[in-house]
Design a protein around this motif. Structure first.
Motif, PDB file in Angstrom:
ATOM      1  N   THR A 101     -53.092 -80.724  41.448  1.00 34.48           N
ATOM      2  CA  THR A 101     -51.995 -81.697  41.540  1.00 34.48           C
ATOM      3  C   THR A 101     -52.445 -83.136  41.328  1.00 34.48           C
ATOM      4  O   THR A 101     -51.594 -84.025  41.281  1.00 34.48           O
ATOM      5  CB  THR A 101     -51.297 -81.589  42.914  1.00 34.48           C
ATOM      6  N   ASP A 102     -53.744 -83.381  41.206  1.00 38.30           N
ATOM      7  CA  ASP A 102     -54.218 -84.736  40.895  1.00 38.30           C
ATOM      8  C   ASP A 102     -53.701 -85.142  39.513  1.00 38.30           C
ATOM      9  O   ASP A 102     -53.648 -84.314  38.594  1.00 38.30           O
ATOM     10  CB  ASP A 102     -55.750 -84.802  40.911  1.00 38.30           C
ATOM     11  N   PRO A 103     -53.362 -86.448  39.338  1.00 35.49           N
ATOM     12  CA  PRO A 103     -52.842 -86.870  38.028  1.00 35.49           C
ATOM     13  C   PRO A 103     -53.885 -86.758  36.909  1.00 35.49           C
ATOM     14  O   PRO A 103     -53.551 -86.393  35.792  1.00 35.49           O
ATOM     15  CB  PRO A 103     -52.418 -88.312  38.233  1.00 35.49           C
ATOM     16  N   GLY A 104     -55.137 -87.037  37.218  1.00 32.65           N
ATOM     17  CA  GLY A 104     -56.173 -86.969  36.193  1.00 32.65           C
ATOM     18  C   GLY A 104     -57.089 -85.780  36.430  1.00 32.65           C
ATOM     19  O   GLY A 104     -57.208 -85.266  37.551  1.00 32.65           O
ATOM     20  N   PRO A 105     -57.742 -85.316  35.358  1.00 35.00           N
ATOM     21  CA  PRO A 105     -58.664 -84.183  35.525  1.00 35.00           C
ATOM     22  C   PRO A 105     -59.916 -84.604  36.301  1.00 35.00           C
ATOM     23  O   PRO A 105     -60.326 -85.764  36.251  1.00 35.00           O
ATOM     24  CB  PRO A 105     -59.000 -83.792  34.090  1.00 35.00           C
ATOM     25  N   PRO A 106     -60.519 -83.680  37.029  1.00 34.76           N
ATOM     26  CA  PRO A 106     -61.743 -84.018  37.768  1.00 34.76           C
ATOM     27  C   PRO A 106     -62.922 -84.195  36.801  1.00 34.76           C
ATOM     28  O   PRO A 106     -62.906 -83.682  35.686  1.00 34.76           O
ATOM     29  CB  PRO A 106     -61.956 -82.815  38.687  1.00 34.76           C
ATOM     30  N   ALA A 107     -63.931 -84.906  37.275  1.00 33.32           N
ATOM     31  CA  ALA A 107     -65.130 -85.138  36.451  1.00 33.32           C
ATOM     32  C   ALA A 107     -65.954 -83.858  36.397  1.00 33.32           C
ATOM     33  O   ALA A 107     -65.966 -83.060  37.342  1.00 33.32           O
ATOM     34  CB  ALA A 107     -65.953 -86.265  37.045  1.00 33.32           C
ATOM     35  N   PHE A 108     -66.663 -83.662  35.272  1.00 29.69           N
ATOM     36  CA  PHE A 108     -67.537 -82.497  35.135  1.00 29.69           C
ATOM     37  C   PHE A 108     -68.716 -82.624  36.085  1.00 29.69           C
ATOM     38  O   PHE A 108     -69.195 -83.723  36.373  1.00 29.69           O
ATOM     39  CB  PHE A 108     -68.035 -82.355  33.691  1.00 29.69           C
ATOM     40  N   GLY A 109     -69.196 -81.475  36.608  1.00 30.90           N
ATOM     41  CA  GLY A 109     -70.326 -81.453  37.528  1.00 30.90           C
ATOM     42  C   GLY A 109     -69.937 -80.829  38.856  1.00 30.90           C
ATOM     43  O   GLY A 109     -68.882 -80.223  39.008  1.00 30.90           O
ATOM     44  N   SER A 110     -70.823 -81.035  39.839  1.00 31.04           N
ATOM     45  CA  SER A 110     -70.599 -80.447  41.162  1.00 31.04           C
ATOM     46  C   SER A 110     -70.280 -81.524  42.178  1.00 31.04           C
ATOM     47  O   SER A 110     -70.794 -82.649  42.091  1.00 31.04           O
ATOM     48  CB  SER A 110     -71.848 -79.691  41.622  1.00 31.04           C
ATOM     49  N   LEU A 111     -69.467 -81.167  43.129  1.00 30.06           N
ATOM     50  CA  LEU A 111     -69.109 -82.057  44.224  1.00 30.06           C
ATOM     51  C   LEU A 111     -69.065 -81.212  45.488  1.00 30.06           C
ATOM     52  O   LEU A 111     -68.564 -80.076  45.483  1.00 30.06           O
ATOM     53  CB  LEU A 111     -67.743 -82.697  43.945  1.00 30.06           C
ATOM     54  N   THR A 112     -69.598 -81.739  46.601  1.00 30.81           N
ATOM     55  CA  THR A 112     -69.579 -81.017  47.878  1.00 30.81           C
ATOM     56  C   THR A 112     -68.827 -81.838  48.901  1.00 30.81           C
ATOM     57  O   THR A 112     -68.697 -83.063  48.774  1.00 30.81           O
ATOM     58  CB  THR A 112     -71.002 -80.726  48.395  1.00 30.81           C
ATOM     59  N   ARG A 126     -67.364 -77.744  44.769  1.00 23.76           N
ATOM     60  CA  ARG A 126     -66.484 -77.629  43.610  1.00 23.76           C
ATOM     61  C   ARG A 126     -67.305 -77.908  42.356  1.00 23.76           C
ATOM     62  O   ARG A 126     -67.938 -78.957  42.247  1.00 23.76           O
ATOM     63  CB  ARG A 126     -65.342 -78.637  43.719  1.00 23.76           C
ATOM     64  N   THR A 127     -67.312 -76.966  41.440  1.00 21.81           N
ATOM     65  CA  THR A 127     -68.064 -77.100  40.190  1.00 21.81           C
ATOM     66  C   THR A 127     -67.072 -77.082  39.033  1.00 21.81           C
ATOM     67  O   THR A 127     -66.316 -76.124  38.872  1.00 21.81           O
ATOM     68  CB  THR A 127     -69.080 -75.946  40.026  1.00 21.81           C
ATOM     69  N   VAL A 128     -67.111 -78.169  38.242  1.00 21.79           N
ATOM     70  CA  VAL A 128     -66.210 -78.291  37.098  1.00 21.79           C
ATOM     71  C   VAL A 128     -67.041 -78.128  35.834  1.00 21.79           C
ATOM     72  O   VAL A 128     -68.047 -78.823  35.642  1.00 21.79           O
ATOM     73  CB  VAL A 128     -65.484 -79.656  37.098  1.00 21.79           C
ATOM     74  N   ALA A 129     -66.624 -77.220  34.962  1.00 20.70           N
ATOM     75  CA  ALA A 129     -67.329 -76.968  33.709  1.00 20.70           C
ATOM     76  C   ALA A 129     -66.306 -76.756  32.600  1.00 20.70           C
ATOM     77  O   ALA A 129     -65.113 -76.582  32.847  1.00 20.70           O
ATOM     78  CB  ALA A 129     -68.225 -75.742  33.857  1.00 20.70           C
ATOM     79  N   ARG A 130     -66.800 -76.776  31.379  1.00 20.79           N
ATOM     80  CA  ARG A 130     -65.928 -76.496  30.240  1.00 20.79           C
ATOM     81  C   ARG A 130     -65.685 -74.997  30.147  1.00 20.79           C
ATOM     82  O   ARG A 130     -66.574 -74.199  30.367  1.00 20.79           O
ATOM     83  CB  ARG A 130     -66.558 -76.991  28.950  1.00 20.79           C
ATOM     84  N   SER A 131     -64.479 -74.650  29.789  1.00 17.18           N
ATOM     85  CA  SER A 131     -64.166 -73.246  29.539  1.00 17.18           C
ATOM     86  C   SER A 131     -64.397 -72.965  28.056  1.00 17.18           C
ATOM     87  O   SER A 131     -64.679 -73.892  27.285  1.00 17.18           O
ATOM     88  CB  SER A 131     -62.714 -72.960  29.927  1.00 17.18           C
ATOM     89  N   PRO A 132     -64.282 -71.736  27.611  1.00 24.17           N
ATOM     90  CA  PRO A 132     -64.430 -71.464  26.174  1.00 24.17           C
ATOM     91  C   PRO A 132     -63.415 -72.242  25.323  1.00 24.17           C
ATOM     92  O   PRO A 132     -63.701 -72.579  24.185  1.00 24.17           O
ATOM     93  CB  PRO A 132     -64.191 -69.957  26.065  1.00 24.17           C
ATOM     94  N   GLU A 133     -62.281 -72.551  25.885  1.00 21.11           N
ATOM     95  CA  GLU A 133     -61.294 -73.398  25.191  1.00 21.11           C
ATOM     96  C   GLU A 133     -61.617 -74.848  25.534  1.00 21.11           C
ATOM     97  O   GLU A 133     -61.683 -75.218  26.713  1.00 21.11           O
ATOM     98  CB  GLU A 133     -59.889 -73.016  25.664  1.00 21.11           C
ATOM     99  N   ALA A 134     -61.798 -75.703  24.549  1.00 19.95           N
ATOM    100  CA  ALA A 134     -62.261 -77.084  24.770  1.00 19.95           C
ATOM    101  C   ALA A 134     -61.262 -77.926  25.554  1.00 19.95           C
ATOM    102  O   ALA A 134     -61.648 -78.873  26.238  1.00 19.95           O
ATOM    103  CB  ALA A 134     -62.562 -77.745  23.428  1.00 19.95           C
ATOM    104  N   ARG A 154     -64.478 -67.613  47.373  1.00 20.82           N
ATOM    105  CA  ARG A 154     -64.759 -68.178  46.056  1.00 20.82           C
ATOM    106  C   ARG A 154     -63.480 -68.072  45.245  1.00 20.82           C
ATOM    107  O   ARG A 154     -62.843 -67.025  45.219  1.00 20.82           O
ATOM    108  CB  ARG A 154     -65.893 -67.423  45.378  1.00 20.82           C
ATOM    109  N   LEU A 155     -63.128 -69.170  44.596  1.00 15.43           N
ATOM    110  CA  LEU A 155     -61.878 -69.230  43.846  1.00 15.43           C
ATOM    111  C   LEU A 155     -62.145 -69.944  42.528  1.00 15.43           C
ATOM    112  O   LEU A 155     -62.846 -70.977  42.505  1.00 15.43           O
ATOM    113  CB  LEU A 155     -60.821 -69.985  44.655  1.00 15.43           C
ATOM    114  N   THR A 156     -61.613 -69.426  41.440  1.00 20.90           N
ATOM    115  CA  THR A 156     -61.755 -70.035  40.117  1.00 20.90           C
ATOM    116  C   THR A 156     -60.360 -70.366  39.601  1.00 20.90           C
ATOM    117  O   THR A 156     -59.477 -69.490  39.582  1.00 20.90           O
ATOM    118  CB  THR A 156     -62.465 -69.084  39.142  1.00 20.90           C
ATOM    119  N   VAL A 157     -60.167 -71.622  39.203  1.00 18.46           N
ATOM    120  CA  VAL A 157     -58.891 -72.041  38.622  1.00 18.46           C
ATOM    121  C   VAL A 157     -59.181 -72.761  37.309  1.00 18.46           C
ATOM    122  O   VAL A 157     -60.304 -73.207  37.044  1.00 18.46           O
ATOM    123  CB  VAL A 157     -58.102 -72.976  39.581  1.00 18.46           C
ATOM    124  N   PHE A 158     -58.149 -72.885  36.477  1.00 20.00           N
ATOM    125  CA  PHE A 158     -58.272 -73.557  35.191  1.00 20.00           C
ATOM    126  C   PHE A 158     -57.251 -74.682  35.146  1.00 20.00           C
ATOM    127  O   PHE A 158     -56.135 -74.573  35.670  1.00 20.00           O
ATOM    128  CB  PHE A 158     -58.027 -72.566  34.044  1.00 20.00           C
TER     129      PHE A 158
END
Length: 162
Positions: A101-112, A126-134, A154-158
């Motif tokens: 629900t954040d207006p902007g996407p989170p930064a790539f990398g890990s956050l604790t 929270r670990t943000v990475a690129r998916s196969p779709e750019a 453990r939960l994975t969302v896109f």
């Protein structure tokens, strides 16, 4: 036995009838005739259970009771573990809802960080990475109980990366 005879003679004749008592040949010494109405010395009337039968029954029932006690203990342990895992899953879902629900996407990398839910403290990553779709980000959220309990999730969302 007919109902008419039962009503005529009553309960006493039922007890004396051949249907309700065991008839065995009289035991007697060779050469001696059996007398009618003589007590049977070779038959033993059993009323109840022997001591061995009671001990075997008691052993069987005690084994069944012990099995039920172990089952109830295992059920209580599993119930507590499932409760902690459910709370950890709720924490992970809450974190995913915040990210989505954040207006902007989170930064790539890990956050604790830490979260408090259910009167417990939870550590999350929270670990943000690129998916196969750019154009889409893959966000993995891991939650563990800071007290060292079995609660883990453990939960994975896109999410759209733009």
């Amino acid at each position: 036995m007919s109902g008419a005879r039962r009503s005529e003679t009553g309960f006493t004749s039922l007890r004396r009838s051949a249907e309700f008592r065991r008839i065995e040949p009289a035991r007697h010494a060779p050469g001696m005739a059996a007398r009618r109405g003589a007590p049977r010395t070779g038959t033993i009337r059993r009323n109840g259970f022997t001591l061995i039968e009671m001990l075997v029954a008691l052993a069987i029932f005690s084994l069944a009771a012990l099995a039920l006690l172990r089952l109830s203990g295992a059920t209580a342990t599993n119930s507590a573990r499932i409760n902690e895992q459910a709370i950890a899953q709720i924490v992970a879902s809450n974190l995913a809802a915040e990210v989505l629900t954040d207006p902007g996407p989170p930064a790539f990398g890990s956050l604790t960080g830490e979260a408090v839910n259910g009167n417990r403290r939870w550590a999350w990553t929270r670990t943000v990475a690129r998916s196969p779709e750019a154009r889409i980000q893959q966000i993995e959220i891991s939650v563990i109980d800071m007290a060292g309990g079995p609660g883990r999730a453990r939960l994975t969302v896109f999410r759209n990366a733009q």
